[in-house]
Design a protein around this motif. Sequence first.
Motif, PDB file in Angstrom:
ATOM      1  N   THR A 175      34.650  80.452  36.075  1.00 40.77           N
ATOM      2  CA  THR A 175      35.942  80.318  35.392  1.00 40.77           C
ATOM      3  C   THR A 175      36.208  78.839  35.146  1.00 40.77           C
ATOM      4  O   THR A 175      35.893  78.006  35.998  1.00 40.77           O
ATOM      5  N   PRO A 176      36.800  78.478  34.001  1.00 44.16           N
ATOM      6  CA  PRO A 176      37.013  77.067  33.661  1.00 44.16           C
ATOM      7  C   PRO A 176      38.202  76.462  34.400  1.00 44.16           C
ATOM      8  O   PRO A 176      38.972  77.164  35.069  1.00 44.16           O
ATOM      9  N   ALA A 177      38.344  75.164  34.258  1.00 42.71           N
ATOM     10  CA  ALA A 177      39.494  74.456  34.809  1.00 42.71           C
ATOM     11  C   ALA A 177      40.689  74.608  33.873  1.00 42.71           C
ATOM     12  O   ALA A 177      40.529  74.642  32.647  1.00 42.71           O
ATOM     13  N   TYR A 178      41.869  74.684  34.467  1.00 42.78           N
ATOM     14  CA  TYR A 178      43.120  74.727  33.711  1.00 42.78           C
ATOM     15  C   TYR A 178      44.064  73.674  34.270  1.00 42.78           C
ATOM     16  O   TYR A 178      44.067  73.407  35.473  1.00 42.78           O
ATOM     17  N   VAL A 179      44.880  73.115  33.397  1.00 39.31           N
ATOM     18  CA  VAL A 179      45.834  72.110  33.861  1.00 39.31           C
ATOM     19  C   VAL A 179      47.131  72.219  33.072  1.00 39.31           C
ATOM     20  O   VAL A 179      47.127  72.441  31.860  1.00 39.31           O
ATOM     21  N   THR A 180      48.240  72.102  33.801  1.00 37.62           N
ATOM     22  CA  THR A 180      49.573  72.034  33.210  1.00 37.62           C
ATOM     23  C   THR A 180      50.180  70.693  33.603  1.00 37.62           C
ATOM     24  O   THR A 180      50.112  70.309  34.774  1.00 37.62           O
ATOM     25  N   VAL A 181      50.736  69.991  32.620  1.00 40.40           N
ATOM     26  CA  VAL A 181      51.276  68.654  32.874  1.00 40.40           C
ATOM     27  C   VAL A 181      52.696  68.551  32.328  1.00 40.40           C
ATOM     28  O   VAL A 181      52.945  68.872  31.158  1.00 40.40           O
ATOM     29  N   PHE A 182      53.615  68.107  33.185  1.00 39.04           N
ATOM     30  CA  PHE A 182      54.946  67.690  32.762  1.00 39.04           C
ATOM     31  C   PHE A 182      54.988  66.172  32.818  1.00 39.04           C
ATOM     32  O   PHE A 182      54.622  65.569  33.833  1.00 39.04           O
ATOM     33  N   TRP A 183      55.409  65.566  31.721  1.00 41.83           N
ATOM     34  CA  TRP A 183      55.484  64.105  31.622  1.00 41.83           C
ATOM     35  C   TRP A 183      56.957  63.750  31.451  1.00 41.83           C
ATOM     36  O   TRP A 183      57.579  64.126  30.469  1.00 41.83           O
ATOM     37  N   ASN A 184      57.513  63.082  32.441  1.00 41.80           N
ATOM     38  CA  ASN A 184      58.951  62.775  32.451  1.00 41.80           C
ATOM     39  C   ASN A 184      59.790  64.028  32.225  1.00 41.80           C
ATOM     40  O   ASN A 184      60.799  64.018  31.515  1.00 41.80           O
ATOM     41  N   GLY A 185      59.353  65.119  32.854  1.00 43.28           N
ATOM     42  CA  GLY A 185      60.089  66.375  32.783  1.00 43.28           C
ATOM     43  C   GLY A 185      59.826  67.208  31.548  1.00 43.28           C
ATOM     44  O   GLY A 185      60.407  68.285  31.403  1.00 43.28           O
ATOM     45  N   ILE A 186      58.955  66.748  30.672  1.00 48.44           N
ATOM     46  CA  ILE A 186      58.662  67.447  29.409  1.00 48.44           C
ATOM     47  C   ILE A 186      57.258  68.035  29.468  1.00 48.44           C
ATOM     48  O   ILE A 186      56.293  67.333  29.802  1.00 48.44           O
ATOM     49  N   LEU A 187      57.132  69.315  29.154  1.00 50.01           N
ATOM     50  CA  LEU A 187      55.834  69.979  29.177  1.00 50.01           C
ATOM     51  C   LEU A 187      54.961  69.443  28.047  1.00 50.01           C
ATOM     52  O   LEU A 187      55.312  69.555  26.876  1.00 50.01           O
ATOM     53  N   VAL A 188      53.810  68.860  28.405  1.00 52.55           N
ATOM     54  CA  VAL A 188      52.937  68.279  27.383  1.00 52.55           C
ATOM     55  C   VAL A 188      51.551  68.925  27.357  1.00 52.55           C
ATOM     56  O   VAL A 188      50.833  68.821  26.353  1.00 52.55           O
ATOM     57  N   ASP A 189      51.145  69.601  28.432  1.00 52.63           N
ATOM     58  CA  ASP A 189      49.900  70.372  28.470  1.00 52.63           C
ATOM     59  C   ASP A 189      50.218  71.688  29.155  1.00 52.63           C
ATOM     60  O   ASP A 189      50.609  71.694  30.333  1.00 52.63           O
ATOM     61  N   ASN A 190      50.076  72.789  28.442  1.00 53.84           N
ATOM     62  CA  ASN A 190      50.536  74.090  28.921  1.00 53.84           C
ATOM     63  C   ASN A 190      49.345  74.972  29.284  1.00 53.84           C
ATOM     64  O   ASN A 190      48.739  75.602  28.429  1.00 53.84           O
ATOM     65  N   HIS A 191      48.975  74.965  30.562  1.00 55.74           N
ATOM     66  CA  HIS A 191      47.835  75.765  31.047  1.00 55.74           C
ATOM     67  C   HIS A 191      46.624  75.540  30.135  1.00 55.74           C
ATOM     68  O   HIS A 191      45.985  76.470  29.675  1.00 55.74           O
ATOM     69  N   PHE A 192      46.329  74.264  29.907  1.00 58.24           N
ATOM     70  CA  PHE A 192      45.257  73.895  28.984  1.00 58.24           C
ATOM     71  C   PHE A 192      43.896  74.178  29.623  1.00 58.24           C
ATOM     72  O   PHE A 192      43.636  73.819  30.772  1.00 58.24           O
ATOM     73  N   GLU A 193      43.015  74.815  28.857  1.00 57.65           N
ATOM     74  CA  GLU A 193      41.668  75.126  29.335  1.00 57.65           C
ATOM     75  C   GLU A 193      40.714  74.000  28.964  1.00 57.65           C
ATOM     76  O   GLU A 193      40.495  73.711  27.784  1.00 57.65           O
ATOM     77  N   LEU A 194      40.156  73.368  29.974  1.00 60.66           N
ATOM     78  CA  LEU A 194      39.197  72.296  29.750  1.00 60.66           C
ATOM     79  C   LEU A 194      37.825  72.866  29.424  1.00 60.66           C
ATOM     80  O   LEU A 194      37.411  73.888  29.974  1.00 60.66           O
TER      81      LEU A 194
END
Length: 268
Positions: free
Chosen positions: A206-225
Amino acid sequence: MTCKQLPTFLAVAALASLSASLLAQQPAQQPSDQKMKPEETEVWQPVPPVVTPAATNGAAPSDAIALFDGKSLDEWVNVSDQQPAKWDLVDGLMRVNKSGGSIQTKRKFKNYQLHIEFRIPESITGSGQARGNSGVFLASTGPGDSGYELQVLDSYQNSTYVNGMAGSLYKQSIPLANAARKPGEWNVYDVAWTAPVFNDDGSLKTPAYVTVFWNGILVDNHFELKGQTLYIGKPFYKAYDTAPIKLQAHGDKSEPINFRNIWIRNLP
């Protein structure tokens, strides 16, 4: 059948056919819940552990591991030789020492929640990728820049390729928004990292996934690498189990940036 009966027969047949068609289009009837008890859909175990929130947003909760609390660099080592980190401790902040090289955590992690804050100097110079460049490698899988990088950069009114701006998973994701604060102000990343899983033969399960909030704003939403983040070439996966987190000492000539308040929570 007489000729007089034929129209009536055809009308009845058409009505029957239409009724059958309408019935066929009806959704399947849901099973009746009238005989069920409320308790049959209640789940009582396992009980989630109690985690006490911090008094202020951004501070570490009760189950977090402090990776940098402003007091020491004891949780970090140089990537090159695993010796104590050579970055600078200045007024409770961790400042990049570019001549000292990149650093990484002594501990290794798999799935986690990460909080990290960084500040671009108000006096920052340069442009594009040569302006406040660094990176948070969510899994460091080898020397140099091996691993999975969440880009750190001055992206406040600073143009560069969008899959290399702050908030990007380097050369893979384009952040959903540019949430950069201006130089001299603190930026905050809150990250949920799901590590890749590999089969016994080293192939990807299974691949890596990442979710990122930047200064409280969602900028990467369960992104599949698609694999490790590379400066040149296409991404690929290399099997690993657990890995340290790495902070990059980039070779650009702009003023070094600062980090503070870094903590992590292990996740299942």
